[in-house]
Design an enzyme around this catalytic site. Structure first.
Site, PDB file in Angstrom:
ATOM      1  N   SER A 181       0.769  -1.149   0.016  1.00 36.65           N
ATOM      2  CA  SER A 181       0.116  -0.032  -0.035  1.00 36.65           C
ATOM      3  C   SER A 181       0.868   1.101  -0.013  1.00 36.65           C
ATOM      4  O   SER A 181       1.720   1.504  -0.673  1.00 36.65           O
ATOM      5  CB  SER A 181      -0.926   0.022   1.264  1.00 36.65           C
ATOM      6  OG  SER A 181      -1.934   1.170   1.095  1.00 36.65           O
ATOM      7  N   TYR A 195      -3.866   8.660  -5.995  1.00 30.94           N
ATOM      8  CA  TYR A 195      -3.005   7.790  -5.475  1.00 30.94           C
ATOM      9  C   TYR A 195      -3.502   7.204  -4.345  1.00 30.94           C
ATOM     10  O   TYR A 195      -3.342   6.123  -3.826  1.00 30.94           O
ATOM     11  CB  TYR A 195      -1.548   8.287  -5.597  1.00 30.94           C
ATOM     12  CG  TYR A 195      -0.651   7.426  -5.133  1.00 30.94           C
ATOM     13  CD1 TYR A 195      -0.174   6.076  -6.040  1.00 30.94           C
ATOM     14  CD2 TYR A 195       0.361   7.469  -4.033  1.00 30.94           C
ATOM     15  CE1 TYR A 195       0.992   5.287  -5.542  1.00 30.94           C
ATOM     16  CE2 TYR A 195       1.284   6.583  -3.637  1.00 30.94           C
ATOM     17  CZ  TYR A 195       1.589   5.527  -4.356  1.00 30.94           C
ATOM     18  OH  TYR A 195       2.519   4.685  -4.058  1.00 30.94           O
ATOM     19  N   LYS A 199      -4.476   3.654  -3.031  1.00 31.42           N
ATOM     20  CA  LYS A 199      -3.595   2.746  -1.992  1.00 31.42           C
ATOM     21  C   LYS A 199      -4.318   2.466  -0.893  1.00 31.42           C
ATOM     22  O   LYS A 199      -4.427   1.629  -0.071  1.00 31.42           O
ATOM     23  CB  LYS A 199      -2.398   3.524  -1.926  1.00 31.42           C
ATOM     24  CG  LYS A 199      -1.405   3.563  -2.818  1.00 31.42           C
ATOM     25  CD  LYS A 199      -1.043   2.000  -2.999  1.00 31.42           C
ATOM     26  CE  LYS A 199       0.249   1.894  -4.103  1.00 31.42           C
ATOM     27  NZ  LYS A 199       0.698   0.756  -4.377  1.00 31.42           N
TER      28      LYS A 199
END
Length: 318
Positions: A181, A195, A199
């Site tokens: 992650s 992003y 994640k």
């Protein structure tokens, strides 16, 4: 298929305990699949696993880089192969898993899967966004980060769960899934919305699947790196350096990936890697879903972050 015995989720590890290096002795002869294994963090861990005697399959979309890196490691006498893989394609990942199983010493098992494939995507806001009008529809946002980081990791996790249970595998053999992650899934970094969302999706999946994996005798752990020297974030590193923000250490990711692969007692843990050290995030009920660790994170790991974050926004002209 013989179902493996359930295994427990393990408890919180202190920073000293989390940093203990694994010997890697158990990796010899094991079959490993690493997505995103041709470069960056995936490539670094691939080398370490192979040096421990594992049979490593590099699954990556970059054929030129993947073939070159596989040949480099093969020249060192390591058991490595490259399989061109698009992690956003279920069919492509199935082919990669089958290739890894065929490459294993027994030709019938896969033991460790590291979901390291990732892309950074684009910022949520940019300085040159098109003007809005009712005559011209705005372009759709680029969602490649979600496609690769979230959907790709989901496919990898599901296939790991399925292929870990192949009939040819011993019923109580140690099977380990390691998810990559990011620390952006635990606190805010300006403008990294796409992003971060991708994640955070990996983190959410980790929460959901760890008890199911444990019930089936399989382990799953998560690594949440701080920004560090990889091809993924070259331009961001320049901005981090410009505002004096720290950069993480790739060795912390390697240490964590080794611990999660080699230590059968560690299960269901999430490790932060950087910017200063490895920390068990306590991402569970007892740790208040990482709240206890992250409460003091800015003071202990990132003093002065507010000023650095403001500098990043200024550099992007937002």
């Amino acid at each position: 298929m013989v179902r493996a015995s359930a295994i427990p989720l393990s408890g919180y590890l202190s920073p000293e305990e989390a940093a203990v290096p694994a010997s890697g002795a158990s990796l010899k002869g094991k079959s490993v699949l690493i997505t995103g294994g041709a470069s960056g963090l995936g490539a670094s861990v691939s080398l370490k696993y192979a040096e421990c005697g594992a049979y490593v399959t590099l699954a990556d979309i970059n054929e030129k880089l993947g073939e070159s890196y596989a040949k480099e490691l093969q020249a060192k006498g390591l058991h490595v192969q490259f399989i061109a893989t698009d992690v956003t394609s279920w069919t492509s990942q199935v082919a990669a898993f089958k290739a890894a199983i065929a490459f294993s010493p027994s030709n019938s098992a896969i033991d460790i899967v590291l979901a390291a494939a990732g892309v950074f995507g684009v910022p949520f806001l940019t300085a040159d966004e098109p003007a809005v009008s009712l005559e011209n529809d705005p372009p759709a946002p680029n969602m490649v980060a979600v496609e690769v980081n979230t959907i790709g990791s989901y496919y990898t996790a599901k296939l790991a769960q399925l292929y870990f249970a192949l009939p040819g595998s011993p019923p109580n053999s140690d099977k380990s899934l390691i998810l990559i992650s990011s620390l952006v899934a635990y606190f805010d970094i300006p403008l990294m919305s796409t992003y971060t969302a991708s994640k955070f999706g990996v983190r959410g999946m980790f929460h959901s699947i760890r008890p199911m994996f444990a019930d089936r005798g399989m382990r799953v752990n998560l690594i949440a790196p701080w920004i560090m020297e990889t091809p993924l974030v070259t331009e961001w590193l320049k901005m981090f350096n410009a505002v004096g923000a720290p950069v993480g250490n790739t060795q912390d990711v390697i240490t964590s990936a080794m611990r999660f692969a080699d230590d059968p007692k560690v299960n269901g843990r999430a490790f932060a890697c950087g910017p200063k050290r490895i920390l068990d995030l306590g991402d569970d009920i007892e740790g208040e879903d990482a709240g206890k660790v992250m409460h003091g994170f800015y003071e202990t790991e990132l003093p002065g972050w507010d000023k650095m974050a403001a500098g990043l926004i200024g550099l992007m002209g937002i």
